[in-house]
Motif scaffolding. Structure first.
Motif, mmCIF file in Angstrom:
data_model
loop_
_atom_site.group_PDB
_atom_site.id
_atom_site.type_symbol
_atom_site.label_atom_id
_atom_site.label_comp_id
_atom_site.label_asym_id
_atom_site.label_seq_id
_atom_site.Cartn_x
_atom_site.Cartn_y
_atom_site.Cartn_z
ATOM 1 N N ALA A 35 0.707 -1.251 0.206
ATOM 2 C CA ALA A 35 0.064 0.072 -0.042
ATOM 3 C C ALA A 35 0.831 1.299 -0.142
ATOM 4 O O ALA A 35 0.572 2.349 -0.711
ATOM 5 C CB ALA A 35 -0.910 0.038 1.152
ATOM 6 N N THR A 120 -5.764 0.023 -6.118
ATOM 7 C CA THR A 120 -5.584 1.161 -5.314
ATOM 8 C C THR A 120 -4.871 0.818 -4.130
ATOM 9 O O THR A 120 -4.815 -0.363 -3.485
ATOM 10 C CB THR A 120 -6.944 2.079 -5.156
ATOM 11 O OG1 THR A 120 -7.736 0.946 -4.378
ATOM 12 C CG2 THR A 120 -7.689 1.957 -6.409
ATOM 13 N N SER A 121 -4.601 2.043 -3.512
ATOM 14 C CA SER A 121 -3.848 1.901 -2.138
ATOM 15 C C SER A 121 -4.971 1.246 -1.204
ATOM 16 O O SER A 121 -4.699 0.283 -0.158
ATOM 17 C CB SER A 121 -3.560 3.112 -1.554
ATOM 18 O OG SER A 121 -2.291 3.586 -2.300
ATOM 19 N N LYS A 122 -6.356 1.762 -1.378
ATOM 20 C CA LYS A 122 -7.347 1.202 -0.382
ATOM 21 C C LYS A 122 -7.576 -0.255 -0.589
ATOM 22 O O LYS A 122 -7.827 -0.900 0.392
ATOM 23 C CB LYS A 122 -8.651 2.006 -0.813
ATOM 24 C CG LYS A 122 -9.832 1.662 -0.121
ATOM 25 C CD LYS A 122 -11.123 2.534 -0.242
ATOM 26 C CE LYS A 122 -12.249 2.070 0.528
ATOM 27 N NZ LYS A 122 -13.653 2.775 0.182
ATOM 28 N N THR A 123 -7.537 -0.494 -1.789
ATOM 29 C CA THR A 123 -7.793 -2.174 -2.076
ATOM 30 C C THR A 123 -6.605 -3.054 -1.344
ATOM 31 O O THR A 123 -6.917 -3.855 -0.746
ATOM 32 C CB THR A 123 -7.703 -2.422 -3.574
ATOM 33 O OG1 THR A 123 -8.802 -1.704 -4.052
ATOM 34 C CG2 THR A 123 -7.875 -3.705 -3.907
ATOM 35 N N ARG A 125 -4.997 -1.863 1.080
ATOM 36 C CA ARG A 125 -5.309 -2.041 2.635
ATOM 37 C C ARG A 125 -6.486 -2.919 3.229
ATOM 38 O O ARG A 125 -6.280 -3.569 4.026
ATOM 39 C CB ARG A 125 -5.697 -0.385 3.059
ATOM 40 C CG ARG A 125 -4.569 0.414 3.194
ATOM 41 C CD ARG A 125 -4.630 1.741 3.672
ATOM 42 N NE ARG A 125 -3.493 2.567 4.024
ATOM 43 C CZ ARG A 125 -2.864 3.275 3.004
ATOM 44 N NH1 ARG A 125 -3.261 3.335 1.739
ATOM 45 N NH2 ARG A 125 -1.870 3.772 3.341
#
Length: 147
Positions: A35, A120-123, A125
């Motif tokens: 991430a 994405t970074s959210k994914t 995380r």
């Protein structure tokens, strides 16, 4: 009845638990590393620093720990005959899934090092939760043995 491991059984079981702990520690760390790496500019020095951190985590901790956890775990299965028990089937499926997750993360780390950013970074995380959920399922299967 004592299996073929005999008096070595508690030592093999201890080694299995130790290497599972090391493997899980790495599985908790790597998605977080990915991430942070995801957010680095692909052409930056930071990108290379994250790539090296991930490479070391995978090569020094994750891969050896997974291999040894599997080795000692298979010895335990063969010694105890657990493969014939229902709880073991779910545990085995979860461990296979974690092994695949491990491989996928190692591959994604190489993609990030080359500059490819497909998630994405959210994914990433959110993917960090997979090892925790898997660990909970495995512990319940081994301790409670609900079926």
């Amino acid at each position: 009845m004592i299996g073929f491991l005999g008096n070595a059984y508690p030592w093999v079981k201890s080694a299995h638990v130790i290497f599972v702990i090391f493997w899980m520690a790495g599985l908790f760390m790597l998605p977080r590393f990915l991430a942070y790496h995801q957010e680095a500019d692909p052409l930056s020095a930071e990108n290379q620093i994250w790539a090296e951190r991930e490479r070391r985590l995978i090569k020094i901790i994750l891969n050896p720990s997974m291999i040894l956890a599997w080795l000692f775990g298979l010895l335990l299965v063969l010694d105890t005959g657990a493969q014939g028990q229902g709880w073991f089937h779910l545990k085995f499926a979860v461990v296979l899934g974690l092994s695949g997750f491990h491989g996928w993360m190692a591959a994604y780390s190489r993609k990030l090092a080359q500059g490819s950013r497909t998630l994405t970074s959210k994914t990433l995380r959110m993917l960090n939760e997979i090892p925790g959920i898997a660990a909970a399922i495995v512990v319940i299967m081994v301790i409670v043995r609900p079926f």
